[in-house]
Design a protein around this motif. Structure first.
Motif, PDB file in Angstrom:
ATOM      1  N   UNK A  84     -11.572   9.267  -1.700  1.00  0.00           N
ATOM      2  CA  UNK A  84     -11.873   8.051  -2.697  1.00  0.00           C
ATOM      3  C   UNK A  84     -11.431   6.805  -2.290  1.00  0.00           C
ATOM      4  N   UNK A  85     -10.886   6.506  -1.207  1.00  0.00           N
ATOM      5  CA  UNK A  85     -10.274   5.449  -0.667  1.00  0.00           C
ATOM      6  C   UNK A  85      -8.731   5.092  -1.177  1.00  0.00           C
ATOM      7  N   UNK A  86      -8.442   3.688  -1.339  1.00  0.00           N
ATOM      8  CA  UNK A  86      -7.159   3.319  -1.837  1.00  0.00           C
ATOM      9  C   UNK A  86      -7.120   3.623  -3.356  1.00  0.00           C
ATOM     10  N   UNK A  87      -6.169   4.036  -3.984  1.00  0.00           N
ATOM     11  CA  UNK A  87      -5.986   4.120  -5.529  1.00  0.00           C
ATOM     12  C   UNK A  87      -5.176   3.037  -5.823  1.00  0.00           C
ATOM     13  N   UNK A  88      -5.907   1.843  -6.639  1.00  0.00           N
ATOM     14  CA  UNK A  88      -5.234   0.747  -7.016  1.00  0.00           C
ATOM     15  C   UNK A  88      -4.020   1.182  -8.057  1.00  0.00           C
ATOM     16  N   UNK A  89      -4.282   2.249  -8.693  1.00  0.00           N
ATOM     17  CA  UNK A  89      -3.344   2.708  -9.875  1.00  0.00           C
ATOM     18  C   UNK A  89      -2.149   3.055  -8.997  1.00  0.00           C
ATOM     19  N   UNK A  90      -2.249   3.769  -7.919  1.00  0.00           N
ATOM     20  CA  UNK A  90      -0.970   4.177  -7.421  1.00  0.00           C
ATOM     21  C   UNK A  90      -0.378   3.118  -6.359  1.00  0.00           C
ATOM     22  N   UNK A  91      -1.061   2.131  -5.989  1.00  0.00           N
ATOM     23  CA  UNK A  91      -0.511   0.938  -5.348  1.00  0.00           C
ATOM     24  C   UNK A  91       0.447   0.058  -6.321  1.00  0.00           C
ATOM     25  N   UNK A  92      -0.128  -0.152  -7.668  1.00  0.00           N
ATOM     26  CA  UNK A  92       0.384  -1.002  -8.597  1.00  0.00           C
ATOM     27  C   UNK A  92       1.944  -0.166  -9.046  1.00  0.00           C
ATOM     28  N   UNK A  93       1.699   1.393  -9.191  1.00  0.00           N
ATOM     29  CA  UNK A  93       2.751   2.033  -9.752  1.00  0.00           C
ATOM     30  C   UNK A  93       3.952   1.911  -8.542  1.00  0.00           C
ATOM     31  N   UNK A  94       3.542   1.919  -7.473  1.00  0.00           N
ATOM     32  CA  UNK A  94       4.662   1.825  -6.335  1.00  0.00           C
ATOM     33  C   UNK A  94       5.399   0.461  -6.424  1.00  0.00           C
ATOM     34  N   UNK A  95       4.492  -0.622  -6.427  1.00  0.00           N
ATOM     35  CA  UNK A  95       4.883  -1.937  -6.565  1.00  0.00           C
ATOM     36  C   UNK A  95       5.951  -2.114  -7.684  1.00  0.00           C
ATOM     37  N   UNK A  96       5.330  -1.871  -8.790  1.00  0.00           N
ATOM     38  CA  UNK A  96       6.297  -2.065 -10.123  1.00  0.00           C
ATOM     39  C   UNK A  96       7.476  -1.072 -10.047  1.00  0.00           C
ATOM     40  N   UNK A 115       5.686  10.855   2.809  1.00  0.00           N
ATOM     41  CA  UNK A 115       4.526  11.209   2.064  1.00  0.00           C
ATOM     42  C   UNK A 115       4.442  11.269   0.582  1.00  0.00           C
ATOM     43  N   UNK A 116       5.480  11.027  -0.098  1.00  0.00           N
ATOM     44  CA  UNK A 116       5.782  11.321  -1.464  1.00  0.00           C
ATOM     45  C   UNK A 116       5.108  10.180  -2.121  1.00  0.00           C
ATOM     46  N   UNK A 117       4.860   9.019  -1.591  1.00  0.00           N
ATOM     47  CA  UNK A 117       4.235   7.857  -2.318  1.00  0.00           C
ATOM     48  C   UNK A 117       2.640   7.630  -1.667  1.00  0.00           C
ATOM     49  N   UNK A 118       1.714   8.445  -1.828  1.00  0.00           N
ATOM     50  CA  UNK A 118       0.255   8.326  -1.538  1.00  0.00           C
ATOM     51  C   UNK A 118      -0.296   7.054  -2.312  1.00  0.00           C
ATOM     52  N   UNK A 119      -1.174   6.686  -1.486  1.00  0.00           N
ATOM     53  CA  UNK A 119      -1.899   5.306  -2.024  1.00  0.00           C
ATOM     54  C   UNK A 119      -3.338   5.697  -2.002  1.00  0.00           C
ATOM     55  N   UNK A 120      -3.632   7.119  -1.716  1.00  0.00           N
ATOM     56  CA  UNK A 120      -5.347   7.158  -1.695  1.00  0.00           C
ATOM     57  C   UNK A 120      -5.489   8.353  -0.474  1.00  0.00           C
ATOM     58  N   UNK A 121      -6.716   8.486  -0.548  1.00  0.00           N
ATOM     59  CA  UNK A 121      -7.248   9.514   0.548  1.00  0.00           C
ATOM     60  C   UNK A 121      -8.771   9.014   1.201  1.00  0.00           C
ATOM     61  N   UNK A 122      -9.017   9.901   1.985  1.00  0.00           N
ATOM     62  CA  UNK A 122     -10.452   9.455   2.835  1.00  0.00           C
ATOM     63  C   UNK A 122     -11.574   9.786   2.000  1.00  0.00           C
ATOM     64  N   UNK A 149       1.857   4.884   2.826  1.00  0.00           N
ATOM     65  CA  UNK A 149       2.229   3.466   2.623  1.00  0.00           C
ATOM     66  C   UNK A 149       2.277   2.985   4.176  1.00  0.00           C
ATOM     67  N   UNK A 150       3.084   3.774   4.946  1.00  0.00           N
ATOM     68  CA  UNK A 150       2.931   3.475   6.496  1.00  0.00           C
ATOM     69  C   UNK A 150       3.372   4.905   7.218  1.00  0.00           C
ATOM     70  N   UNK A 151       3.717   4.676   8.392  1.00  0.00           N
ATOM     71  CA  UNK A 151       3.977   5.791   9.381  1.00  0.00           C
ATOM     72  C   UNK A 151       5.307   6.142   9.072  1.00  0.00           C
ATOM     73  N   UNK A 152       6.129   5.058   8.737  1.00  0.00           N
ATOM     74  CA  UNK A 152       7.647   5.376   8.643  1.00  0.00           C
ATOM     75  C   UNK A 152       8.267   5.807   7.326  1.00  0.00           C
ATOM     76  N   UNK A 200       5.853  -5.005   2.400  1.00  0.00           N
ATOM     77  CA  UNK A 200       4.689  -5.242   2.283  1.00  0.00           C
ATOM     78  C   UNK A 200       3.788  -4.862   1.012  1.00  0.00           C
ATOM     79  N   UNK A 201       2.428  -5.284   0.613  1.00  0.00           N
ATOM     80  CA  UNK A 201       1.746  -4.755  -0.332  1.00  0.00           C
ATOM     81  C   UNK A 201       1.302  -3.183   0.214  1.00  0.00           C
ATOM     82  N   UNK A 202       1.441  -2.149  -0.438  1.00  0.00           N
ATOM     83  CA  UNK A 202       1.205  -0.645   0.167  1.00  0.00           C
ATOM     84  C   UNK A 202      -0.446  -1.139   0.430  1.00  0.00           C
ATOM     85  N   UNK A 203      -0.733  -0.811   1.778  1.00  0.00           N
ATOM     86  CA  UNK A 203      -2.212  -1.002   1.952  1.00  0.00           C
ATOM     87  C   UNK A 203      -2.476  -1.920   3.219  1.00  0.00           C
ATOM     88  N   UNK A 204      -1.490  -2.725   3.641  1.00  0.00           N
ATOM     89  CA  UNK A 204      -1.360  -3.412   4.684  1.00  0.00           C
ATOM     90  C   UNK A 204      -1.820  -2.782   5.834  1.00  0.00           C
TER      91      UNK A 204
END
Length: 496
Positions: A407-419, A398-405, A392-395, A376-380
């Motif tokens: 700053x919220x979702x980090x769009x740059x991190x999401x795109x980096x993971x997908x790329x 934690x090496x691939x963080x997509x944000x925090x409480x 990304x999910x509970x499974x 899925x797209x990280x953040x679903x």
């Protein structure tokens, strides 16, 4: 460039079929069909093919229609993804995708399960802390999540959103769970569907009362009868946990029978030494009398980035293979005969055919910005760990963080993971004939140093999918009226 993306397989009776990944169609197949399709793909016109007296006119026109009008048989292999901007991807997640908030309220646990992914056998996750999520972190996560999905709620005010409490053992942080539920109930109650995964040890009277009164769906880990359960699910002192959990389940079912029947389920894990046939008999017998919850998830111990499986001999593995074949045979026979099937058997042997039933069809889009696979797209899911970091999910580790409480979702991190996932893990997926049936995701390709192509795993998975296709059509050949039902703890979230 387009290439043919099909897979042929045979049913139990020896009948041949073709699976077309482009449309998701499953077609009865023959040498004649193959001959016609090859000629069509070579550019031959239908009238020229019909000059051959060895082919049926109806087949020529049908395959020609599928090829020309539905886009069957051929797929674009040079898939080039156009990525959105950082703000655009965050908006897309909030407006369309995010539907579950997972609060991992602690990594601490009162069991020491031998297959735990936080153990030394799993080097990607073994360094999990024993921190506890604070009330403030939970509040920030909840406020951010509901603000993020507000466009969805404006479009559909009745939309159900999943709130899941996870761990470790989440009931060890009951203080934060109670705070979170009361806070959500005060501001967002009408949209919430609660879930919690627990080992069951802390299901005391007070906790049971709170969970039942707030209709929090429970998934209790029960790996089978006492001997099987206690072999792997042990307390800190090494003693078994089955008896205490069984007593708690009895207490729960007697105090809140309707809640128990409608919102309490079991999750099970097994390894090559588990006598899964005995476990299935255990569930078949006891769930009828409501002495045990129905099993909705039955999973083999994770084999990703671990040395856990080094302990098993060839004999262990052969016994497991024999047992799983026996259960698949039992499932087939009961499904064909329309006989009642235990929840455990349905979960362990019915998942393969079900994965074929829910496959993507021609009019469905393969994940936005993901070339292929089941990712899925990280953040679903917004999975918040005890420190307030978004995973990304509970499974997934934690090496691939997509944000925090904060700053919220980090769009740059999401795109980096997908790329990285597209470029590294999915480099050969464009040529794979089972993209719409693929269940692999980030979890199957993650390593300590990022994602890595798992060619052996992919080859194995293709064989699994081929087997699932065969099992699916074999059942329907013998019972065309066979019915399947999607049975998960998040089923209520699937269609809203």
């Amino acid at each position: 460039m387009k290439k043919r993306m099909t897979l042929t397989f045979k049913s139990k009776k020896g009948n041949e079929y073709l699976y077309d990944d482009s449309t998701g169609l499953i077609l009865p197949w023959s040498k004649e069909d193959e001959k016609i399709l090859k000629q069509l793909l070579e550019g031959n016109k239908t009238e020229d093919i019909l000059k051959d007296g060895d082919v049926h006119e109806s087949k020529v026109h049908y395959l020609s229609y599928l090829l020309d009008q539905t886009g069957a048989f051929l797929e674009e292999c040079d898939i080039r993804v156009k990525y959105p901007g950082e703000e655009e991807i965050v908006d897309f997640i909030g407006s369309n995708l995010a539907r579950q908030l997972i609060l991992s309220v602690t990594d601490d646990c009162n069991l020491r399960c031998k297959y735990c992914i936080y153990s030394d056998a799993y080097h990607l996750t073994k360094d999990k802390s024993c921190k506890y999520m604070t009330e403030e972190t939970a509040k920030r996560a909840i406020d951010y999540f509901f603000e993020l999905i507000s466009p969805q709620l404006r479009r559909n005010p009745r939309k159900k959103i999943g709130i899941t409490f996870y761990g470790g053992e989440p009931l060890m942080n009951m203080k934060t769970i109670k705070y979170a539920v009361r806070y959500i109930n005060q501001f967002y109650k009408e949209n919430v569907y609660y879930m919690l995964t627990t080992n069951g040890l802390l299901l005391n009277d007070a906790n049971i009362k709170f969970l039942a009164e707030n209709e929090i769906g429970l998934a209790i880990s029960i790996d089978g009868p006492q001997k099987e359960h206690d072999r792997l699910r042990v307390k800190i002192d090494g003693s078994g946990s089955f008896e205490q959990i069984a007593n708690n389940i009895k207490k729960l079912s007697e105090a809140y029978p309707y809640y128990f029947r409608t919102r309490v389920n079991a999750v099970c894990v097994f390894d090559p030494k588990t006598d899964i046939e005995k476990v299935e008999e255990f569930y078949e017998e006891l769930e009828k009398t409501y002495n045990i919850p129905r099993a909705i998830f039955v999973n083999k111990v994770s084999d990703n980035e671990t040395n856990y499986y080094d302990q098993f001999s060839d004999t262990d593995n052969q016994k497991y293979d024999d047992r799983i074949k026996n259960l698949m045979r039992k499932f087939h026979e009961k499904k064909v005969a329309d006989k009642e099937i235990s929840s455990y058997l349905s979960a362990i042997a019915g998942g393969g055919p079900m994965s074929v039933i829910v496959r993507r069809r021609i009019d469905e889009i393969q994940g936005h910005c993901i070339k292929s696979s089941g990712a899925c797209i990280p953040g679903q899911k917004i999975c918040v760990n005890s420190s307030g970091i978004f995973d990304i999910c509970e499974r997934v580790n934690g090496h691939n963080s997509i944000g925090n409480v904060e700053q919220g979702i980090d769009g740059k991190a999401v795109l980096k993971i997908m790329k990285e996932y597209n470029e590294v893990a999915l480099e050969d997926c464009s040529n794979c004939p089972i993209k719409k049936l693929c269940g692999y995701c980030y979890l199957n390709f993650e390593t300590e140093n990022g994602f890595k192509k798992n060619k052996a795993g992919c080859a194995f998975h293709r064989n699994v999918v081929k087997t699932n296709l065969s099992r699916y059509v074999s059942i329907y050949e013998e019972n065309p009226n066979c019915r399947y039902f999607l049975d998960t703890d998040t089923a209520e979230l699937e269609n809203n």
